[in-house]
Enzyme design. Structure first.
Site, PDB file in Angstrom:
ATOM      1  N   HIS A 157       0.425   0.059  -4.098  1.00 49.36           N
ATOM      2  CA  HIS A 157       0.324   1.881  -3.938  1.00 49.36           C
ATOM      3  C   HIS A 157      -1.012   2.497  -4.980  1.00 49.36           C
ATOM      4  O   HIS A 157      -1.665   3.326  -4.382  1.00 49.36           O
ATOM      5  CB  HIS A 157       1.589   2.432  -4.947  1.00 49.36           C
ATOM      6  CG  HIS A 157       3.035   1.954  -4.340  1.00 49.36           C
ATOM      7  ND1 HIS A 157       3.813   1.570  -5.272  1.00 49.36           N
ATOM      8  CD2 HIS A 157       3.399   1.595  -3.195  1.00 49.36           C
ATOM      9  CE1 HIS A 157       5.102   1.339  -4.605  1.00 49.36           C
ATOM     10  NE2 HIS A 157       4.665   1.266  -3.322  1.00 49.36           N
TER      11      HIS A 157
ATOM     12  N   ALA B 278       1.875  -5.185   0.980  1.00 47.30           N
ATOM     13  CA  ALA B 278       2.984  -4.526   1.557  1.00 47.30           C
ATOM     14  C   ALA B 278       2.920  -3.012   1.169  1.00 47.30           C
ATOM     15  O   ALA B 278       3.330  -1.941   1.612  1.00 47.30           O
ATOM     16  CB  ALA B 278       4.266  -4.950   1.338  1.00 47.30           C
TER      17      ALA B 278
ATOM     18  N   ARG C 195      10.042  -0.259   8.709  1.00 53.25           N
ATOM     19  CA  ARG C 195      10.340   0.533   7.489  1.00 53.25           C
ATOM     20  C   ARG C 195      11.095   2.045   8.133  1.00 53.25           C
ATOM     21  O   ARG C 195      11.390   2.856   7.494  1.00 53.25           O
ATOM     22  CB  ARG C 195       9.278   0.831   6.846  1.00 53.25           C
ATOM     23  CG  ARG C 195       9.449   1.587   5.505  1.00 53.25           C
ATOM     24  CD  ARG C 195       8.106   1.630   4.564  1.00 53.25           C
ATOM     25  NE  ARG C 195       8.038   2.428   3.609  1.00 53.25           N
ATOM     26  CZ  ARG C 195       6.997   3.443   3.339  1.00 53.25           C
ATOM     27  NH1 ARG C 195       6.299   3.588   4.365  1.00 53.25           N
ATOM     28  NH2 ARG C 195       6.856   3.987   2.473  1.00 53.25           N
TER      29      ARG C 195
ATOM     30  N   CYS D 121       4.853  -7.513  -1.440  1.00 54.31           N
ATOM     31  CA  CYS D 121       3.502  -7.827  -1.824  1.00 54.31           C
ATOM     32  C   CYS D 121       2.850  -6.823  -2.353  1.00 54.31           C
ATOM     33  O   CYS D 121       2.996  -5.669  -1.747  1.00 54.31           O
ATOM     34  CB  CYS D 121       2.999  -9.065  -1.571  1.00 54.31           C
ATOM     35  SG  CYS D 121       2.421  -8.431   0.251  1.00 54.31           S
TER      36      CYS D 121
HETATM   37 FE1  CFM Z   1       8.705   5.272  -3.199  1.00 55.69          FE
HETATM   38 FE2  CFM Z   1      10.815   4.002  -3.079  1.00 55.69          FE
HETATM   39 FE3  CFM Z   1       8.592   2.873  -2.563  1.00 55.69          FE
HETATM   40 FE4  CFM Z   1       9.584   4.555  -0.935  1.00 55.69          FE
HETATM   41 FE5  CFM Z   1      10.520   2.762   0.683  1.00 55.69          FE
HETATM   42 FE6  CFM Z   1      11.573   1.932  -1.415  1.00 55.69          FE
HETATM   43 FE7  CFM Z   1       9.535   0.987  -0.956  1.00 55.69          FE
HETATM   44 MO1  CFM Z   1      11.543   0.341   0.474  1.00 55.69          MO
HETATM   45  S1  CFM Z   1      10.729   5.520  -2.437  1.00 55.69           S
HETATM   46  S2  CFM Z   1       7.430   4.350  -1.623  1.00 55.69           S
HETATM   47  S3  CFM Z   1       9.879   4.700   1.439  1.00 55.69           S
HETATM   48  S4  CFM Z   1       9.262   3.425  -4.424  1.00 55.69           S
HETATM   49  S5  CFM Z   1      12.590   2.248   0.354  1.00 55.69           S
HETATM   50  S6  CFM Z   1      12.787   3.180  -3.194  1.00 55.69           S
HETATM   51  S7  CFM Z   1      11.046  -0.215  -1.877  1.00 55.69           S
HETATM   52  S8  CFM Z   1       9.403   0.991   1.339  1.00 55.69           S
HETATM   53  S9  CFM Z   1       7.496   1.022  -1.894  1.00 55.69           S
END
Ligand code: CFM
Length: 527
Positions: free
Chosen positions: A181, A52, A83, A49
């Site tokens: 993000h 997250a 994580r 989500c």
């Molecule tokens: Fe970038 Fe990723 Fe992500 Fe990531 Fe991650 Fe991820 Fe993620 Mo899991 S590199 S930041 S450190 S998009 S592994 S493939 S899904 S937490 S939001």
């Protein structure tokens, strides 16, 4: 029937129509794929989500900030520790990464409002932990009941004389964690970056979007420091808020995970003139290429020579082990399904071992992560932009500076990925499958139809895959291992994959129905 239709074969017409836009077989370089759209309700997606993405992903690794999850305890609990983003404190820098702070909202707080509880939580955090800064992350009910977390933050900032920043990252905002993000990036840019007063040195760089999962950032920093770079900050893995305050002074930003941090990279360029370079420190050959690209940017013969010297030494040190693992892994096939960048990055590392990728997909990436940033002007509708703000960034006239002349910049852009990401699809072989927002049903179909030797994914589907007798390593958390980045990380990865493939456990795996005459009989009837 094409591989794609074979995967979609059992869907109803309605679901088929939707999912067909998200699954392609590569035949050329310029495929269009549907991405960053909402999952059909009822489908078991692997996505996370918005909260997250904001608290769990981008902000969580900042070590000297106490991040308070304002919401029921489950949200804080499930974003706590799983994580494996590592951090080290020292006598000058506190480290709260292993803590979980939450207001633990209950029904009365939902009915009568949770601001009082939030104020109390901030007070307790200050009294007990005395953090350098505090961040507040909202969960779904906070937005629904209308708690004004920004007003609480502003009041607390004055009261406790330290930075307190609130993030309205309610879980339902945006399509997935990708919206989180963006919200986190906006907050860092608006409240933190640019407030420090450190001076740059000769080769000052930032790393953006490296999360120090299993210690990856430490390996990347080790290599860059050996060459002689001054790392102002890695945002956010193992970072301190005081380092982030100085991010505006770097001469170059290295972007590791494009999906999660491209907003900061673009905003830094627009506000301060700092270019960004897409790098990938996952894989030996891609690490070497990234190091050479960075040296190319600075264009200093001494730095270039030092880069080559370090590369040669590092390659020599891992040569024998890499060759050994390669001899064992060559010819294997892999499927990868991770969030928004690792499914691309890890293909490079697998290639170093002669492992062929036959399927790759992202949970929540956008079209530019698949097709390259050249499609940005053609993305008609960004589902996140409906309720997630895009900051209007203005040039900081006083601090804006270009490291390269316009002419140098244009020339260099032909050679290295400056302010550009090519996306994953161009890098994949013809005949491979690309799946956006793959669900659990499709995971099982991929196993049945493509039969990969290894299926890299995450905790939600790891055990489904392993019960089918196929090795699954988690590329989100690396299970218990790491680092996998850089030169030493590549060796760790080779060791772990080989260990996984050759474990005697596979001889003991028997699908549950094999033990049940009733189920087996039923299956035979059905078949
Ligand atoms: Fe970038 Fe990723 Fe992500 Fe990531 Fe991650 Fe991820 Fe993620 Mo899991 S590199 S930041 S450190 S998009 S592994 S493939 S899904 S937490 S939001």
């Amino acid at each position: 029937m094409s591989k794609v239709d074979w995967i979609l074969d059992k869907y109803s017409a309605r679901v088929y129509k939707n999912r067909k836009l998200h699954i392609i077989e590569k035949t050329e370089d310029n495929h269009e794929i549907s991405a960053n759209t909402r999952t059909i309700p009822g489908i078991m997606t692997n996505r996370g989500c918005c909260y997250a993405g904001c608290k769990g992903v981008v902000l969580g690794p900042i070590k000297d900030v106490a991040i308070i999850t304002h919401g029921p305890i489950g949200c804080g609990f499930y974003s706590w520790g799983t994580r494996r983003n590592k951090a080290r404190g020292d006598k000058n820098t506190k480290n709260f990464v292993e803590y979980c702070f939450s207001t633990d909202m209950q029904e009365p707080d939902i009915v009568f409002g949770g601001e009082k509880k939030l104020k109390q939580a901030i007070k307790e955090v200050v009294e007990i932990f005395d953090p350098d800064a505090i961040m507040i992350c909202a969960t779904c009910p906070v937005g629904l009941i209308g708690d004004d977390i920004h007003a609480v933050a502003a009041e607390a900032e004055k009261l406790y004389n330290r930075k307190v920043v609130a993030f309205s990252c309610e879980g339902y905002k945006g399509v997935s964690q990708s919206g989180g993000h963006h919200i986190a990036n906006n907050g860092l840019m608006r409240h933190i970056i640019g407030t420090g007063d450190r001076a740059p040195t000769k080769y000052s760089i930032n790393i953006l979007g490296e999360y120090n999962i299993g210690g990856d950032a430490w390996e990347v920093e080790r290599i860059l420091k050996r060459i002689g770079y001054d790392i102002v900050v890695n945002i956010p893995g193992d970072s301190s808020i005081h380092e982030i305050e100085n991010a505006h002074i770097a001469h170059l930003n290295l972007v590791q995970c494009h999906r999660s941090i491209n907003y900061v990279a673009d905003m830094l360029r627009d506000k301060y003139g700092t270019s960004w370079l897409k790098v990938n420190f996952i894989g030996v050959s891609s690490t070497v290429k990234s190091l050479r690209d960075i040296a190319r940017y600075f264009n200093d013969p001494e730095l270039t020579a030092r880069t080559e010297e370090v590369i040669a030494e590092e390659l020599a040190a891992i040569h024998d082990e890499m060759e050994y693992y390669k001899s064992k892994l060559k010819g294997k096939t892999a499927a990868l399904f991770v969030g928004g960048s690792r499914s691309h990055h890890y293909q490079k590392l697998l290639k170093d071992f002669g492992v062929e990728t036959i399927m790759a997909g992202y949970e929540f990436a956008h079209r530019d992560d698949y097709e390259g940033r050249e499609v940005l002007p053609f993305i008609k509708e960004d589902a996140d932009s409906k309720n997630i703000e895009s900051l209007r960034i203005e040039k900081d006239e006083r601090r804006y500076r270009l490291y390269l002349s316009e002419e140098q910049y244009e020339k260099l852009r032909q050679e290295i990925p400056l302010d550009y990401y090519e996306g994953m699809i161009k890098d994949m072989e013809k005949g491979t499958i690309i799946i956006d927002d793959m669900n659990h049903f499709e995971t099982e179909e991929i196993i049945r139809i493509l039969k990969p030797d290894i299926f890299f994914s995450g905790i939600k589907d790891k055990y489904v895959i392993q019960k089918a007798g196929i090795l699954s390593r988690q590329l989100h958390s690396y299970d218990y291992s790491g680092p996998y980045a850089g030169f030493n990380g590549a060796v760790n990865f080779g060791r772990d994959v080989l260990m996984g493939l050759t474990t005697p456990a596979w001889g003991l795996v028997k699908a549950p129905w094999k033990n049940s005459p009733m189920i087996e009989g039923h299956l035979q009837e059905v078949v």
